[in-house]
Scaffold this active site. Sequence first.
Site, PDB file in Angstrom:
ATOM      1  N   GLY A 143      69.053  17.659  48.994  1.00 60.87           N
ATOM      2  CA  GLY A 143      67.665  18.137  48.972  1.00 60.87           C
ATOM      3  C   GLY A 143      66.694  16.983  48.865  1.00 60.87           C
ATOM      4  O   GLY A 143      67.084  15.846  48.622  1.00 60.87           O
ATOM      5  N   GLY A 157      64.802  14.665  47.259  1.00 62.91           N
ATOM      6  CA  GLY A 157      64.703  14.153  45.884  1.00 62.91           C
ATOM      7  C   GLY A 157      63.547  13.193  45.703  1.00 62.91           C
ATOM      8  O   GLY A 157      63.155  12.875  44.586  1.00 62.91           O
ATOM      9  N   ASP A 182      64.279   8.632  40.499  1.00 65.43           N
ATOM     10  CA  ASP A 182      62.904   8.703  39.993  1.00 65.43           C
ATOM     11  C   ASP A 182      61.934   9.307  41.002  1.00 65.43           C
ATOM     12  O   ASP A 182      60.745   9.446  40.707  1.00 65.43           O
ATOM     13  CB  ASP A 182      62.425   7.300  39.578  1.00 65.43           C
ATOM     14  CG  ASP A 182      62.460   6.311  40.735  1.00 65.43           C
ATOM     15  OD1 ASP A 182      62.813   6.703  41.875  1.00 65.43           O
ATOM     16  OD2 ASP A 182      62.122   5.125  40.502  1.00 65.43           O
ATOM     17  N   ASP A 198      73.292  14.696  56.344  1.00 64.77           N
ATOM     18  CA  ASP A 198      71.932  15.014  55.887  1.00 64.77           C
ATOM     19  C   ASP A 198      70.899  14.109  56.569  1.00 64.77           C
ATOM     20  O   ASP A 198      69.698  14.356  56.447  1.00 64.77           O
ATOM     21  CB  ASP A 198      71.813  14.889  54.362  1.00 64.77           C
ATOM     22  CG  ASP A 198      72.172  13.510  53.854  1.00 64.77           C
ATOM     23  OD1 ASP A 198      73.292  13.052  54.137  1.00 64.77           O
ATOM     24  OD2 ASP A 198      71.336  12.880  53.189  1.00 64.77           O
ATOM     25  N   ASN A 199      71.367  13.096  57.277  1.00 61.25           N
ATOM     26  CA  ASN A 199      70.453  12.213  58.000  1.00 61.25           C
ATOM     27  C   ASN A 199      70.594  12.407  59.507  1.00 61.25           C
ATOM     28  O   ASN A 199      70.300  11.503  60.280  1.00 61.25           O
ATOM     29  CB  ASN A 199      70.727  10.752  57.639  1.00 61.25           C
ATOM     30  CG  ASN A 199      70.442  10.475  56.168  1.00 61.25           C
ATOM     31  OD1 ASN A 199      69.617  11.137  55.555  1.00 61.25           O
ATOM     32  ND2 ASN A 199      71.128   9.512  55.592  1.00 61.25           N
TER      33      ASN A 199
HETATM   34  P1  AMP Z   1      69.209   9.070  51.561  1.00 57.90           P
HETATM   35  O1  AMP Z   1      70.301   8.088  51.282  1.00 57.90           O
HETATM   36  O2  AMP Z   1      67.862   8.441  51.636  1.00 57.90           O
HETATM   37  O3  AMP Z   1      69.510   9.937  52.732  1.00 57.90           O
HETATM   38  O4  AMP Z   1      69.128  10.022  50.304  1.00 57.90           O
HETATM   39  C1  AMP Z   1      70.206  10.819  49.892  1.00 57.90           C
HETATM   40  C2  AMP Z   1      69.760  11.743  48.797  1.00 57.90           C
HETATM   41  O5  AMP Z   1      69.351  11.008  47.635  1.00 57.90           O
HETATM   42  C3  AMP Z   1      68.580  12.638  49.140  1.00 57.90           C
HETATM   43  O6  AMP Z   1      68.784  13.873  48.513  1.00 57.90           O
HETATM   44  C4  AMP Z   1      67.418  11.905  48.536  1.00 57.90           C
HETATM   45  O7  AMP Z   1      66.325  12.768  48.278  1.00 57.90           O
HETATM   46  C5  AMP Z   1      68.022  11.374  47.256  1.00 57.90           C
HETATM   47  N1  AMP Z   1      67.316  10.194  46.761  1.00 57.90           N
HETATM   48  C6  AMP Z   1      67.336   8.959  47.288  1.00 57.90           C
HETATM   49  N2  AMP Z   1      66.560   8.126  46.577  1.00 57.90           N
HETATM   50  C7  AMP Z   1      66.018   8.840  45.566  1.00 57.90           C
HETATM   51  C8  AMP Z   1      65.135   8.532  44.491  1.00 57.90           C
HETATM   52  N3  AMP Z   1      64.623   7.322  44.299  1.00 57.90           N
HETATM   53  N4  AMP Z   1      64.830   9.538  43.648  1.00 57.90           N
HETATM   54  C9  AMP Z   1      65.338  10.770  43.819  1.00 57.90           C
HETATM   55  N5  AMP Z   1      66.173  11.109  44.797  1.00 57.90           N
HETATM   56  C10 AMP Z   1      66.517  10.162  45.676  1.00 57.90           C
HETATM   57 MG    MG Z   2      68.346  11.152  53.781  1.00 55.53          MG
END
Ligand code: AMP
Ligand code: MG
Length: 465
Positions: free
Chosen positions: A80, A82, A115, A239-240
């Site tokens: 989700g 985040g 965060d 998810d990407n």
């Molecule tokens: P990503 O690697 O950017 O595709 O992120 C994978 C998951 O980690 C997603 O659910 C993001 O929303 C969550 N996420 C990544 N960085 C953060 C952050 N700094 N704070 C909260 N959630 C994060």
């Molecule tokens: Mg992502």
Amino acid sequence: MTIPFDNSFAALPPDFYTKTAPTPVQAPEMLAWNDALADSLGVTDPDADVFGGNRVPDGAEPLAQLYSGHQFGNYNPQLGDGRAILLGEVLDHTGSRRDIQLKGSGPTPYSRMGDGRAWLGPVLREYVISEAMHALGIPTTRALAAVKTGQAVVREQGPLPGAVLTRVAASHLRVGTFQIFAHRGEIDALATLTDYSIARHHPEADGPLGLLSAVCAAQADLVAAWMSVGFIHGVMNTDNCTISGETIDYGPCAFMDAYHEGRVFSSIDQMGRYAYGNQPRIAVWNMAQLATALIQLFDDKEAAVAQATEIVHAMPDQIQAAWLQRFGAKIGLPDAGTDDISLIEDLLTLMQADGADFTNTFADLGSDKARDHFLQRDAFDAWDTRRKERIGVDASDIMARANPQIIPRNHQIEAMITAAVDGDMGPFQRLMQALSRPFDRDPQFDDLRRPPTEQEIVPATFCGT
Ligand code: AMP
Ligand code: MG
């Protein structure tokens, strides 16, 4: 300040998201603003309060989207948004529906241990690389704004300046959006999502398997386009992986300098799952996960599995056809066929053996300078003779449209970030200007075309977290 919102996702059932507003920041300051994109969206002005998350504009219905996904092959049942919040959608000047999302806008119910924030480095990285991809003609999310928050973000490297990116996308629907409802057995939600996705992205698609075919076709074209410019996504988790076929999530991505099929940049990709040359296979693997989710919609699972398998198994040939089209054009062939694969691959083999720069070698093909990229110059000359025999005609126009002169090189991105952290946005502006016309050879940007020296090489890239 007006944004002509026309929201549709917020009207879906409440189990698709959590309504949540951005968390205000101390001192929002507009660092970068995409005028042309703003115009096309009908967004009137660069309001740091709105794009920093301090004021929710009229008509916005801020929410965090729910999704799950396979990360490096392992299923994570809940991810989700985040650190992102969807403000809403607008119809752009062509009538296409576009999401406007803030990234780095504070915690949401899906933040887990994070965060919800981002620091300036990854925000400007995504800004520059996504806009460069757009200029290259590759489907991608866009960057509308980058706002400095005036607040520090603590990461392994210590406190860093925080920032919020405004991302614009055809939508943020991903393979993982389907997976979460399929895994939970929430078939009504899965059906609603399927109908919504067809209407929004692939209106010609007939039912769930029609959607699967359309997404496979879009992802096949996308991965071939990445390959053709030496782009390594770095985190091709489900998810990407978008339903629209746009590139999304510029975390540890990079453009290759020296060509190598096994090139990996991401510091967390220790097994090389998302290496350059693996990307086509992973795109197919991701579509198999979408297929697995969509099959849950059928009563006759056996028949659905058989049909879905056929669709996914057709994808390697689709990718190869798109790859041939693109790499054929790169060497001057408007109509490359499977007989030409060896000609293209022999060049890549030679480039890999000699560590030739991917972008500049192709950019110089057809000129005397091409052989200078090789140690084995005689071998290159022999290859180039074969190329000329095959193409026969002057192919410089085809090649000029297929071979960018400039790409966002890692060491330039890092230098741009270092300057921006020191308050100097000059290198950012200059990079953006140079990358806006990637097929032009503009001598004022020759320094940005140069591959990194031994000392300048950036060996790894890190996630935005
Ligand atoms: P990503 O690697 O950017 O595709 O992120 C994978 C998951 O980690 C997603 O659910 C993001 O929303 C969550 N996420 C990544 N960085 C953060 C952050 N700094 N704070 C909260 N959630 C994060
Ligand atoms: Mg992502």
